[in-house]
Design an enzyme around this catalytic site. Structure first.
Site, PDB file in Angstrom:
ATOM      1  N   CYS B 160      43.160  45.378  41.592  1.00  0.00           N
ATOM      2  CA  CYS B 160      42.043  45.463  40.632  1.00  0.00           C
ATOM      3  C   CYS B 160      41.678  46.356  40.771  1.00  0.00           C
ATOM      4  O   CYS B 160      40.582  46.707  39.615  1.00  0.00           O
ATOM      5  CB  CYS B 160      40.760  44.558  42.338  1.00  0.00           C
ATOM      6  N   HIS B 286      31.797  48.423  41.510  1.00  0.00           N
ATOM      7  CA  HIS B 286      32.835  47.089  41.300  1.00  0.00           C
ATOM      8  C   HIS B 286      32.594  45.994  42.121  1.00  0.00           C
ATOM      9  O   HIS B 286      32.499  44.782  41.018  1.00  0.00           O
ATOM     10  CB  HIS B 286      34.191  47.288  42.383  1.00  0.00           C
ATOM     11  N   GLU B 297      29.969  49.283  48.986  1.00  0.00           N
ATOM     12  CA  GLU B 297      29.843  49.751  48.065  1.00  0.00           C
ATOM     13  C   GLU B 297      28.286  50.661  47.983  1.00  0.00           C
ATOM     14  O   GLU B 297      28.103  51.583  47.743  1.00  0.00           O
ATOM     15  CB  GLU B 297      29.930  49.709  46.980  1.00  0.00           C
ATOM     16  N   LYS B 315      29.135  40.809  37.327  1.00  0.00           N
ATOM     17  CA  LYS B 315      30.212  40.289  38.159  1.00  0.00           C
ATOM     18  C   LYS B 315      29.561  39.060  37.838  1.00  0.00           C
ATOM     19  O   LYS B 315      30.553  38.174  37.026  1.00  0.00           O
ATOM     20  CB  LYS B 315      30.957  40.172  38.802  1.00  0.00           C
ATOM     21  N   HIS B 320      35.063  38.083  38.757  1.00  0.00           N
ATOM     22  CA  HIS B 320      35.593  39.090  39.123  1.00  0.00           C
ATOM     23  C   HIS B 320      37.049  38.723  37.855  1.00  0.00           C
ATOM     24  O   HIS B 320      37.813  38.388  38.839  1.00  0.00           O
ATOM     25  CB  HIS B 320      35.810  39.408  40.613  1.00  0.00           C
ATOM     26  N   PHE B 378      43.260  45.824  46.486  1.00  0.00           N
ATOM     27  CA  PHE B 378      43.506  45.969  47.564  1.00  0.00           C
ATOM     28  C   PHE B 378      44.266  46.586  47.707  1.00  0.00           C
ATOM     29  O   PHE B 378      45.063  47.098  47.021  1.00  0.00           O
ATOM     30  CB  PHE B 378      44.136  44.451  47.223  1.00  0.00           C
TER      31      PHE B 378
END
Lengths: 264, 391
Positions: B160, B286, B297, B315, B320, B378
């Site tokens: 991502c 994010h 975050e 998002k 996402h 990831f």
């Protein structure tokens, strides 16, 4: 364009039967493959419970990356890293696609997070405690050459040394007839703007011309692997040749001029 | 680092084709999310699906690249003048001096899934027996074929963070003299692997995602494509000012509990841009709406930025979009710089009290000079970008 120059501080190599850079060099000096060598590297960096189930791609990438760092005398935690693979883990792609067809809710969460192209990069940074940037690239049969260009760019932007690790694995299942790749192959270089005990200095140029296909003894041995396009450079490094051509796209090449130096 | 001119930028998401539809949706608080109707539709969740992909086959000359992901790439390339800007770079610098750096998480694995569901005697059906779409570089190879650009061409696949890292890699290629300009971007499309894969990790919500809400319970997956054209120089309305990248060195699918990697990426991006945290007028987070990501975050942001920062997750509009999140949210960040339109956080009602005051649920309108975009993936792979208005 002007060629970019770089020192090789350390080399790592692994394939079935040639489980180290020394073994590959011996083989190229009329040696023979080690039939008793393991089919998969030992994944020294992984915890014992992760070793057995580590994907082949992760095992080979970590092995060659660590071997290159050891040869360079470099601390892995201090190196940004560039991981390249043409296909990623083909066995996991086969697993994901087959399981989606049979029973999508049965997908293993571990296999899923290991399916990302940066799985090897992730395990490497976890295993070495490295907070430096890591990337994961693919560019068809130009994957190794494009990884080399990214590594050189990082050095040009001020990093003193960068790890480049390349690998591909055995294809399996219905995908094997489409994305063909044999065996397990990895190669890694620790590259530095200037290394005191450099193995060789490279001058690297990106060119809009196809790379000539030059048969080599390593390519004859592991040429069926999708990362075989890296082999001309490793063969030249082992044999003392003064240049190597690498595929860098459908009609593009990276030309490498090599100045060999005595080992420190 | 020297600033890089942004000559064109675009995103095609569940809110529509091109950046005007995205800007309108942001302004009107119109979500692109819908109940899952993709593939077997078997998962009870909401998705950000792009309308019209099924009706947009590739031109005949590119038919060998046919698949959902490359269709979305082609659709996105037609918007907001990015293809024209890329051709202008080609005319100015030469085709071999324009790089292609494109991000994706799963590329066209949807085509491979499709082949496995329609095997003929154990083999891929004839219409899908095309090796070029069954490998991660399907996307980069397609963009290369579609544009005729001949500079270094590479697909970045760091989950991502992929299409945020393309800006960093392109900046380095230009700085190293390997290119004078670059077409960057990212495309990811919905497929079984990501829907059922994220479901297997227990990270998918049955509701439209609610980033930073105290009751958030997972993400909504989406698809998107976007591009930007970068050129050496800073004589542009919008510029790339800096990038920062890091690794968590913690876990494959969970963030570092203290947000170490996130802090390193943001700090490095600020340093490379040569600005203080207080100079950032907008931060696109994010903000996936998973309990872990948002908590970590928000804490990292609170540790770095003053209370006055306007930070939000978008998002709730797009879902996402994984490997496309970097480019989509960079485009949203550029819209904020160009139009002074700072998005809030759609769908979220009760801000998690653990969050700092930087996290905003309501949008705002204000002229700003610098903005940041965070993308984390990831493998603990983090990237932050700083954009600015040109000199």
């Amino acid at each position: 364009m002007t060629a970019l120059s770089v020192d090789i501080a350390g080399i790592g190599f692994w394939s079935r039967g040639l489980p180290s850079w020394a073994a590959a060099c011996d083989y190229l000096r009329d040696g023979s493959p080690d039939a008793a060598a393991p089919a998969k590297p030992a994944s020294r960096l992984l915890a014992a419970n992760e070793r057995r189930r580590a994907p082949e791609t992760v095992a080979v990438a970590l092995e060659v990356a660590l071997a290159a760092c050891e040869a360079a005398g470099a601390d892995p935690a201090q190196l940004p890293s560039v991981f390249v693979s043409m296909h990623g883990d083909l066995a996991i792609t086969d697993y994901m696609c087959a399981t989606l067809t049979e029973d999508p809710r049965a997908i293993s969460p571990t296999k899923f997070h290991n399916s990302v192209h940066n799985a090897a990069a992730g395990y490497w940074t976890i295993g070495t405690g490295c907070n430096k940037p890591a990337t994961a690239l693919s560019s068809g049969d130009g994957s190794f050459a494009l990884g080399l260009l990214e590594t050189l760019s990082q050095l040009q932007s001020g990093e003193p040394a960068v790890l480049l690790a390349a690998y591909d694995s055995q294809s399996t299942g219905p995908l094997a007839a489409i994305s063909s790749s044999d065996g397990l192959l990895g190669g890694a270089l620790v590259l530095a703007s200037h290394a005191d005990s450099a193995v060789a200095r490279l001058q690297v140029e990106y060119l809009n011309t196809p790379a000539p296909l030059l048969p080599g003894r390593l390519a004859a041995y592991v040429g069926g692997n999708a990362m075989a396009p890296m082999l001309p450079l490793f063969e030249a490094l082992a044999s003392g040749a003064s240049e190597a051509w690498l595929h860098a796209g459908p009609a593009q090449a990276v030309h490498v001029t090599i100045t060999h130096r005595p080992m420190a | 680092m020297p600033s890089l001119a942004i000559r064109a930028y675009t995103a095609t998401t569940a809110t529509g084709q091109g950046r005007a539809s995205l800007a309108d949706a942001l302004r009107d608080s119109r979500s692109g999310l819908r109940r899952n109707d993709f593939g077997d539709g078997g998962l009870d969740t909401w998705i950000g699906r792009v309308d019209g992909v099924e009706d947009s086959p590739l031109p005949a000359a590119l038919a060998d690249w046919e698949c959902r992901n490359n269709r979305l790439a082609w659709l996105a390339l037609q918007q907001d003048g990015v293809l024209d800007a890329a051709m202008a770079m080609r005319a100015t610098h030469g085709a071999d001096r324009v790089a292609i750096v494109i991000g994706t998480s799963t590329s066209s694995i949807g085509a491979t899934e499709d082949a496995y569901s329609r095997l003929v005697d154990g083999a891929f059906p004839a219409d899908l027996a095309r090796p070029r779409v069954h490998t991660p570089h399907s996307l980069g190879g397609f963009v290369q074929a579609a544009t005729g650009l001949r500079g270094p061409c590479v697909t970045v696949a760091t989950a991502c963070s992929s299409s945020a890292k393309v800006f960093a890699q392109a900046a380095r290629l230009i700085q190293a003299g390997l290119a004078d300009a670059a077409l960057v971007g990212g495309v990811d499309t919905l497929c079984g692997s990501v829907l059922y894969g994220f479901n297997s990790l227990g990270l998918v919500s049955v509701d439209p995602c609610r980033p930073f809400d105290v009751a958030r319970n997972g993400l909504s997956l989406g698809e998107a494509g976007g591009f930007a054209v970068l050129e050496r120089g800073h004589d542009a309305e919008l510029v790339l000012r800096g990038y920062g990248e890091s690794s968590d060195a913690h876990h494959m699918s969970a963030p570092h509990p203290e947000g170490l990697g996130a802090r390193l990426a943001m700090t490095d991006a600020l340093a490379r841009a040569g600005i203080d945290a207080a100079a950032v007028g907008y931060l696109n987070l994010h903000g996936t709406a998973t309990p872990a990501n948002d908590a970590v975050e928000a804490a990292a942001v609170a540790a770095l930025f003053p209370d006055t920062l306007h930070a939000s997750s978008t998002k709730g509009w797009t879902g996402h979009t994984l490997g496309a999140a970097g480019i989509v949210e960079s485009v949203i960040t550029l819209i904020a710089l160009a139009q002074g339109q700072l998005p809030g956080t759609l769908n979220s009602r009760d801000r998690d009290p653990a969050c700092g005051p930087q996290i905003r649920l309501q949008g705002d309108h204000r002229n700003i000079r610098h903005a940041m975009n965070n993308s984390f993936g990831f493998g603990g792979n983090n990237c932050s970008l700083v954009f600015g208005v040109g000199a």
